[in-house]
Enzyme design. Structure first.
Site, short mmCIF file in Angstrom:
data_model
loop_
_atom_site.label_atom_id
_atom_site.label_comp_id
_atom_site.label_asym_id
_atom_site.label_seq_id
_atom_site.Cartn_x
_atom_site.Cartn_y
_atom_site.Cartn_z
N ASN A 75 0.96 -1.02 0.14
CA ASN A 75 0.19 0.08 -0.05
C ASN A 75 0.74 1.14 -0.15
OD1 ASN A 75 -1.53 2.17 1.20
ND2 ASN A 75 -3.12 0.97 1.92
N HIS A 83 0.68 6.63 1.76
CA HIS A 83 1.77 7.15 2.42
C HIS A 83 3.01 7.96 1.76
CE1 HIS A 83 -0.99 6.78 5.49
NE2 HIS A 83 -0.87 5.60 5.62
N HIS A 127 -5.91 3.65 -1.43
CA HIS A 127 -6.89 4.03 -0.87
C HIS A 127 -7.27 5.51 -1.21
CE1 HIS A 127 -9.51 4.23 3.23
NE2 HIS A 127 -10.19 4.62 2.12
N ARG A 152 -9.63 8.36 -0.64
CA ARG A 152 -10.35 8.75 0.18
C ARG A 152 -11.38 9.78 -0.09
NH1 ARG A 152 -8.36 6.62 5.74
NH2 ARG A 152 -10.32 7.82 6.58
N ARG A 158 -6.79 12.80 1.17
CA ARG A 158 -5.73 13.15 1.82
C ARG A 158 -4.43 12.69 1.38
NH1 ARG A 158 -6.95 10.07 7.43
NH2 ARG A 158 -8.88 11.06 7.12
N GLU A 205 -8.91 0.38 -2.66
CA GLU A 205 -9.65 0.39 -1.31
C GLU A 205 -10.67 1.63 -1.43
OE1 GLU A 205 -7.11 0.87 1.85
OE2 GLU A 205 -6.35 -1.05 1.54
N THR A 224 -7.92 3.77 8.77
CA THR A 224 -9.25 3.03 8.93
C THR A 224 -9.37 2.20 10.01
OG1 THR A 224 -8.88 2.68 6.41
CG2 THR A 224 -10.56 1.41 7.35
N GLU A 249 -11.14 -9.20 3.73
CA GLU A 249 -9.84 -8.93 4.17
C GLU A 249 -10.14 -8.65 5.75
OE1 GLU A 249 -7.32 -6.02 2.00
OE2 GLU A 249 -6.19 -5.50 3.99
N HIS A 251 -3.48 -4.22 7.92
CA HIS A 251 -3.51 -3.21 8.90
C HIS A 251 -2.44 -3.31 10.11
CE1 HIS A 251 -5.33 0.94 9.53
NE2 HIS A 251 -5.00 0.63 10.73
N1 PXP Z 1 -5.98 -2.92 4.16
C1 PXP Z 1 -6.87 -2.00 4.14
C2 PXP Z 1 -8.02 -2.49 3.78
C3 PXP Z 1 -6.55 -0.72 4.78
O1 PXP Z 1 -7.39 0.22 4.82
C4 PXP Z 1 -5.20 -0.50 5.09
C5 PXP Z 1 -5.04 1.01 5.62
O2 PXP Z 1 -5.30 1.88 4.44
C6 PXP Z 1 -4.33 -1.34 4.94
C7 PXP Z 1 -4.48 -2.54 4.54
C8 PXP Z 1 -2.86 -1.25 5.38
O3 PXP Z 1 -2.63 -0.78 6.64
P1 PXP Z 1 -1.38 -0.25 7.19
O4 PXP Z 1 -1.07 1.18 6.31
O5 PXP Z 1 -1.44 -0.05 8.55
O6 PXP Z 1 -0.21 -1.36 6.79
#
Ligand code: PXP
Length: 245
Positions: free
Chosen positions: A10, A13, A46, A48, A52, A73, A104, A154, A195
């Site tokens: 992901n 960031h 994601h 949003r 952001r 996402e 999330t 998930e 997550h």
């Molecule tokens: N999976 C989903 C569905 C999420 O919403 C997120 C956070 O955006 C993640 C995984 C990844 O989480 P993290 O950034 O804490 O690794």
């Protein structure tokens, strides 16, 4: 057959850092390309409601430069479904979204949002986009998901990750994920997880036999600041590979 756990990287960031100064760097497409080269099985982003971090331009750019699947996402609303229908990522994961939250914070409540989700799914039914849903590891949520006709879940691993950081209730939180995975399998659902996963806490999750995909973002990008994105992904892959041996 040897077990493989897909790693979805992901890259939200990278965009958070870019947007913090309103610059055009660091570039998310660069991150996507490096992640692909380093062994990510998919890229997760994601979009949003408040944009952001990732925006739809980023989504389009990423889809244009990589050859691995993109997992988008989104919240289950018309605006986001229209974005998914237009850009056609390989998969969509429905997530809950509150404007004020830092991230999330929990899974989507399928029971509470059943009718809305049903409508939303209908509007994606004429696409080839694979659908998953981000839920807490909970039997009733799994039953409701199955009733909706969604075949992939998930599991939100945030409570487990928090327990792990505090070294409190780790077994309890982990067991919820283990038991939910077993129940999901029994009713024919495919399981992903994500997550708050890090080098330190990912092993127990990757070790769960029927989890086939992990989505990891914040830790990978944070660690990359010091050790580089390629090194971080290679190390995460290695830890996951050790876990499933
Ligand atoms: N999976 C989903 C569905 C999420 O919403 C997120 C956070 O955006 C993640 C995984 C990844 O989480 P993290 O950034 O804490 O690794």
């Amino acid at each position: 057959m040897e077990r493989h756990v897909r790693l979805g990287v992901n890259i939200d960031h990278v965009a958070t850092l870019r947007n913090a100064r309103g610059e055009d760097y660091p570039k998310v497409v660069e991150a996507a390309k490096i992640a692909e080269k380093s062994g990510a099985d998919l890229i997760t982003v994601h979009v949003r409601e408040d944009r952001r971090h990732i925006n739809e331009q980023d989504l389009g750019d990423i889809l244009n430069v990589i050859n691995i699947p993109v997992n988008l996402e989104i919240a289950a609303n018309t605006e986001m479904v229209n974005i998914a229908s237009y850009y056609k990522p390989d998969s969509v994961c429905f997530v809950p979204e509150k404007r004020q939250e830092v991230t999330t914070e929990g899974g989507l409540d399928v029971i509470k949002n059943f009718d809305n989700l049903k409508r939303t799914l209908k509007s994606l039914s004429n696409t080839n986009i694979k659908i998953s849903i981000f839920i807490d590891p909970d039997k009733d949520q799994l039953i409701a998901t199955n009733k909706l006709g969604i075949k992939t879940v998930e599991f939100h691993t945030g409570s487990y990750a928090n327990a792990f950081s505090k070294q409190k209730n780790v077994k309890f939180e982990l067991n919820k994920i283990i038991e939910s995975t077993a129940f999901a399998k029994k009713i024919g659902l495919i399981c992903h997880a994500g997550h708050g996963l890090t080098f330190n806490n990912v092993t127990s999750i990757a070790s769960i036999q029927d989890i086939v995909e992990l989505n990891i973002g914040h830790f990978i990008i944070a660690n990359s600041i010091f050790y580089g994105l390629e090194n971080t992904i290679l190390k995460m892959r290695d830890i996951i590979a050790q876990a499933i041996k």
